[in-house]
Design a protein around this motif. Structure first.
Motif, PDB file in Angstrom:
ATOM      1  N   GLU A 112       0.866  -1.185   0.000  1.00  0.00           N
ATOM      2  CA  GLU A 112       0.000   0.000   0.000  1.00  0.00           C
ATOM      3  C   GLU A 112       0.894   1.224   0.000  1.00  0.00           C
ATOM      4  OE1 GLU A 112      -2.969   0.664   3.093  1.00  0.00           O
ATOM      5  OE2 GLU A 112      -3.523  -1.436   2.937  1.00  0.00           O
ATOM      6  N   ASP A 113       0.484   2.261  -0.711  1.00  0.00           N
ATOM      7  CA  ASP A 113       1.228   3.518  -0.638  1.00  0.00           C
ATOM      8  C   ASP A 113       1.098   4.095   0.758  1.00  0.00           C
ATOM      9  OD1 ASP A 113       2.051   3.379  -3.261  1.00  0.00           O
ATOM     10  OD2 ASP A 113       0.483   4.709  -4.017  1.00  0.00           O
ATOM     11  N   VAL A 114       2.222   4.479   1.329  1.00  0.00           N
ATOM     12  CA  VAL A 114       2.260   5.125   2.635  1.00  0.00           C
ATOM     13  C   VAL A 114       2.796   6.535   2.399  1.00  0.00           C
ATOM     14  CG1 VAL A 114       3.171   5.055   4.977  1.00  0.00           C
ATOM     15  CG2 VAL A 114       2.712   2.914   3.755  1.00  0.00           C
ATOM     16  N   VAL A 115       1.992   7.539   2.688  1.00  0.00           N
ATOM     17  CA  VAL A 115       2.392   8.928   2.490  1.00  0.00           C
ATOM     18  C   VAL A 115       2.991   9.454   3.788  1.00  0.00           C
ATOM     19  CG1 VAL A 115       1.628  11.260   1.921  1.00  0.00           C
ATOM     20  CG2 VAL A 115       0.630   9.276   0.739  1.00  0.00           C
ATOM     21  N   TYR A 116       4.225   9.900   3.703  1.00  0.00           N
ATOM     22  CA  TYR A 116       4.917  10.482   4.853  1.00  0.00           C
ATOM     23  C   TYR A 116       4.880  11.995   4.743  1.00  0.00           C
ATOM     24  CZ  TYR A 116       6.698   5.983   6.305  1.00  0.00           C
ATOM     25  OH  TYR A 116       6.797   4.685   6.757  1.00  0.00           O
ATOM     26  N   THR A 117       4.608  12.649   5.860  1.00  0.00           N
ATOM     27  CA  THR A 117       4.669  14.103   5.962  1.00  0.00           C
ATOM     28  C   THR A 117       5.774  14.415   6.957  1.00  0.00           C
ATOM     29  OG1 THR A 117       2.302  14.261   5.514  1.00  0.00           O
ATOM     30  CG2 THR A 117       3.363  16.187   6.530  1.00  0.00           C
ATOM     31  N   ILE A 118       6.737  15.219   6.520  1.00  0.00           N
ATOM     32  CA  ILE A 118       7.920  15.501   7.325  1.00  0.00           C
ATOM     33  C   ILE A 118       8.040  17.009   7.497  1.00  0.00           C
ATOM     34  CG2 ILE A 118      10.431  15.258   7.499  1.00  0.00           C
ATOM     35  CD1 ILE A 118       8.727  13.093   4.994  1.00  0.00           C
ATOM     36  N   THR A 119       7.996  17.483   8.732  1.00  0.00           N
ATOM     37  CA  THR A 119       8.219  18.892   9.034  1.00  0.00           C
ATOM     38  C   THR A 119       9.653  19.022   9.523  1.00  0.00           C
ATOM     39  OG1 THR A 119       5.911  19.195   9.617  1.00  0.00           O
ATOM     40  CG2 THR A 119       7.451  20.877  10.401  1.00  0.00           C
ATOM     41  N   VAL A 120      10.393  19.964   8.930  1.00  0.00           N
ATOM     42  CA  VAL A 120      11.816  20.119   9.236  1.00  0.00           C
ATOM     43  C   VAL A 120      12.069  21.508   9.806  1.00  0.00           C
ATOM     44  CG1 VAL A 120      14.157  19.947   8.336  1.00  0.00           C
ATOM     45  CG2 VAL A 120      12.316  18.649   7.239  1.00  0.00           C
ATOM     46  N   LYS A 121      12.763  21.528  10.964  1.00  0.00           N
ATOM     47  CA  LYS A 121      13.145  22.799  11.587  1.00  0.00           C
ATOM     48  C   LYS A 121      14.640  22.819  11.859  1.00  0.00           C
ATOM     49  CE  LYS A 121       8.722  23.758  13.709  1.00  0.00           C
ATOM     50  NZ  LYS A 121       8.001  24.082  14.919  1.00  0.00           N
ATOM     51  N   ASP A 122      15.187  24.005  11.852  1.00  0.00           N
ATOM     52  CA  ASP A 122      16.585  24.186  12.232  1.00  0.00           C
ATOM     53  C   ASP A 122      16.728  23.830  13.706  1.00  0.00           C
ATOM     54  OD1 ASP A 122      18.749  26.098  13.508  1.00  0.00           O
ATOM     55  OD2 ASP A 122      19.266  25.876  11.382  1.00  0.00           O
ATOM     56  N   ARG A 123      17.687  23.002  14.028  1.00  0.00           N
ATOM     57  CA  ARG A 123      17.845  22.526  15.405  1.00  0.00           C
ATOM     58  C   ARG A 123      18.163  23.676  16.374  1.00  0.00           C
ATOM     59  NH1 ARG A 123      18.718  17.251  16.845  1.00  0.00           N
ATOM     60  NH2 ARG A 123      19.213  16.978  19.032  1.00  0.00           N
ATOM     61  N   LYS A 124      18.949  24.652  15.959  1.00  0.00           N
ATOM     62  CA  LYS A 124      19.366  25.739  16.860  1.00  0.00           C
ATOM     63  C   LYS A 124      18.313  26.832  16.994  1.00  0.00           C
ATOM     64  CE  LYS A 124      24.238  24.947  16.041  1.00  0.00           C
ATOM     65  NZ  LYS A 124      25.316  25.247  15.141  1.00  0.00           N
ATOM     66  N   THR A 125      17.699  27.223  15.867  1.00  0.00           N
ATOM     67  CA  THR A 125      16.779  28.366  15.900  1.00  0.00           C
ATOM     68  C   THR A 125      15.313  27.969  15.999  1.00  0.00           C
ATOM     69  OG1 THR A 125      16.494  28.466  13.497  1.00  0.00           O
ATOM     70  CG2 THR A 125      18.389  29.680  14.446  1.00  0.00           C
ATOM     71  N   GLY A 126      14.988  26.725  15.638  1.00  0.00           N
ATOM     72  CA  GLY A 126      13.593  26.293  15.627  1.00  0.00           C
ATOM     73  C   GLY A 126      12.817  26.791  14.426  1.00  0.00           C
ATOM     74  N   GLN A 127      13.508  27.471  13.499  1.00  0.00           N
ATOM     75  CA  GLN A 127      12.833  27.997  12.310  1.00  0.00           C
ATOM     76  C   GLN A 127      12.607  26.892  11.282  1.00  0.00           C
ATOM     77  OE1 GLN A 127      11.667  31.216  11.875  1.00  0.00           O
ATOM     78  NE2 GLN A 127      12.133  31.179  14.064  1.00  0.00           N
ATOM     79  N   PRO A 128      11.455  26.907  10.596  1.00  0.00           N
ATOM     80  CA  PRO A 128      11.211  25.910   9.560  1.00  0.00           C
ATOM     81  C   PRO A 128      12.190  26.068   8.399  1.00  0.00           C
ATOM     82  CG  PRO A 128       9.369  27.466   9.705  1.00  0.00           C
ATOM     83  CD  PRO A 128      10.354  27.840  10.756  1.00  0.00           C
ATOM     84  N   ILE A 129      12.576  24.954   7.808  1.00  0.00           N
ATOM     85  CA  ILE A 129      13.459  24.956   6.640  1.00  0.00           C
ATOM     86  C   ILE A 129      12.574  24.911   5.399  1.00  0.00           C
ATOM     87  CG2 ILE A 129      15.322  23.761   5.435  1.00  0.00           C
ATOM     88  CD1 ILE A 129      16.206  24.784   8.174  1.00  0.00           C
ATOM     89  N   GLU A 130      12.548  26.031   4.668  1.00  0.00           N
ATOM     90  CA  GLU A 130      11.636  26.169   3.529  1.00  0.00           C
ATOM     91  C   GLU A 130      12.209  25.682   2.209  1.00  0.00           C
ATOM     92  OE1 GLU A 130       9.489  29.906   3.297  1.00  0.00           O
ATOM     93  OE2 GLU A 130      10.424  30.485   5.188  1.00  0.00           O
ATOM     94  N   THR A 131      13.531  25.679   2.068  1.00  0.00           N
ATOM     95  CA  THR A 131      14.135  25.420   0.759  1.00  0.00           C
ATOM     96  C   THR A 131      14.962  24.141   0.736  1.00  0.00           C
ATOM     97  OG1 THR A 131      16.029  26.763   1.373  1.00  0.00           O
ATOM     98  CG2 THR A 131      14.242  27.866   0.188  1.00  0.00           C
ATOM     99  N   GLY A 132      14.649  23.201   1.595  1.00  0.00           N
ATOM    100  CA  GLY A 132      15.459  21.999   1.708  1.00  0.00           C
ATOM    101  C   GLY A 132      15.212  20.976   0.614  1.00  0.00           C
ATOM    102  N   GLU A 133      16.106  19.991   0.594  1.00  0.00           N
ATOM    103  CA  GLU A 133      16.011  18.868  -0.322  1.00  0.00           C
ATOM    104  C   GLU A 133      16.252  17.603   0.469  1.00  0.00           C
ATOM    105  OE1 GLU A 133      19.243  19.761  -2.933  1.00  0.00           O
ATOM    106  OE2 GLU A 133      17.982  20.947  -4.267  1.00  0.00           O
ATOM    107  N   GLY A 134      15.528  16.542   0.129  1.00  0.00           N
ATOM    108  CA  GLY A 134      15.753  15.302   0.848  1.00  0.00           C
ATOM    109  C   GLY A 134      15.034  14.139   0.227  1.00  0.00           C
ATOM    110  N   ARG A 135      15.184  13.010   0.890  1.00  0.00           N
ATOM    111  CA  ARG A 135      14.514  11.797   0.453  1.00  0.00           C
ATOM    112  C   ARG A 135      14.274  10.908   1.655  1.00  0.00           C
ATOM    113  NH1 ARG A 135      17.749   6.879  -1.563  1.00  0.00           N
ATOM    114  NH2 ARG A 135      19.554   6.890  -0.205  1.00  0.00           N
ATOM    115  N   ILE A 136      13.314   9.991   1.508  1.00  0.00           N
ATOM    116  CA  ILE A 136      13.067   8.962   2.502  1.00  0.00           C
ATOM    117  C   ILE A 136      13.334   7.636   1.808  1.00  0.00           C
ATOM    118  CG2 ILE A 136      10.588   8.861   1.999  1.00  0.00           C
ATOM    119  CD1 ILE A 136      10.170   8.348   5.055  1.00  0.00           C
ATOM    120  N   PHE A 137      13.900   6.703   2.531  1.00  0.00           N
ATOM    121  CA  PHE A 137      14.239   5.417   1.940  1.00  0.00           C
ATOM    122  C   PHE A 137      14.065   4.327   2.981  1.00  0.00           C
ATOM    123  CE2 PHE A 137      17.974   7.389   3.693  1.00  0.00           C
ATOM    124  CZ  PHE A 137      18.606   6.380   4.399  1.00  0.00           C
TER     125      PHE A 137
END
Length: 123
Positions: free
Chosen positions: A33-58
């Motif tokens: 079954e397709d499993v949709v992952y939602t990932i929220t990413v924040k800067d560890r030091k500032t807590g600010q969301p990372i808007e322009t990131g790149e990544g993958r899940i594997f």
């Protein structure tokens, strides 16, 4: 009595530079079954969301089965989505690789995920 819809379980993971809040649909995942992952990413030091990131899940198994997907930006700031399809019901090693931009190194976090058997009469 509670107010609002029930909250989905989330997984919190971190790397040296980032904090991840990870949710999936469906919970728990089922094989094939397709499993949709939602990932929220924040800067560890500032807590600010990372808007322009790149990544993958594997994910992979000891037997060599693999699945992966690149992140797509979601409408919410600092949020990304990706889809996995587990081919077998067993324990999978799942990971995320991410960086805020291509000049920074990829950072990785990993966890183990139990995948339930394929459902009969899938939706």
């Amino acid at each position: 009595a509670s107010c609002g819809p029930p909250k989905k379980p989330t997984l919190r993971q971190g790397t040296e530079s980032y904090m991840f809040v990870i949710s999936s649909d469906p919970v728990p995942p089922h094989a094939r079954e397709d499993v949709v992952y939602t990932i929220t990413v924040k800067d560890r030091k500032t807590g600010q969301p990372i808007e322009t990131g790149e990544g993958r899940i594997f994910a992979n198994t000891r037997e060599g089965a693999r699945t992966w997907d690149g992140f797509s930006k979601a409408p919410q700031v600092g949020t990304y989505s990706a889809k996995l399809n587990y081919v077998s019901s067993e324990q999978w090693a799942v990971g995320i690789q991410f960086h805020s931009d291509s000049t920074k190194p990829l950072e990785k976090t990993e966890w183990m995920q139990d995948v339930l058997p394929e459902r009969s009469g899938k939706p």
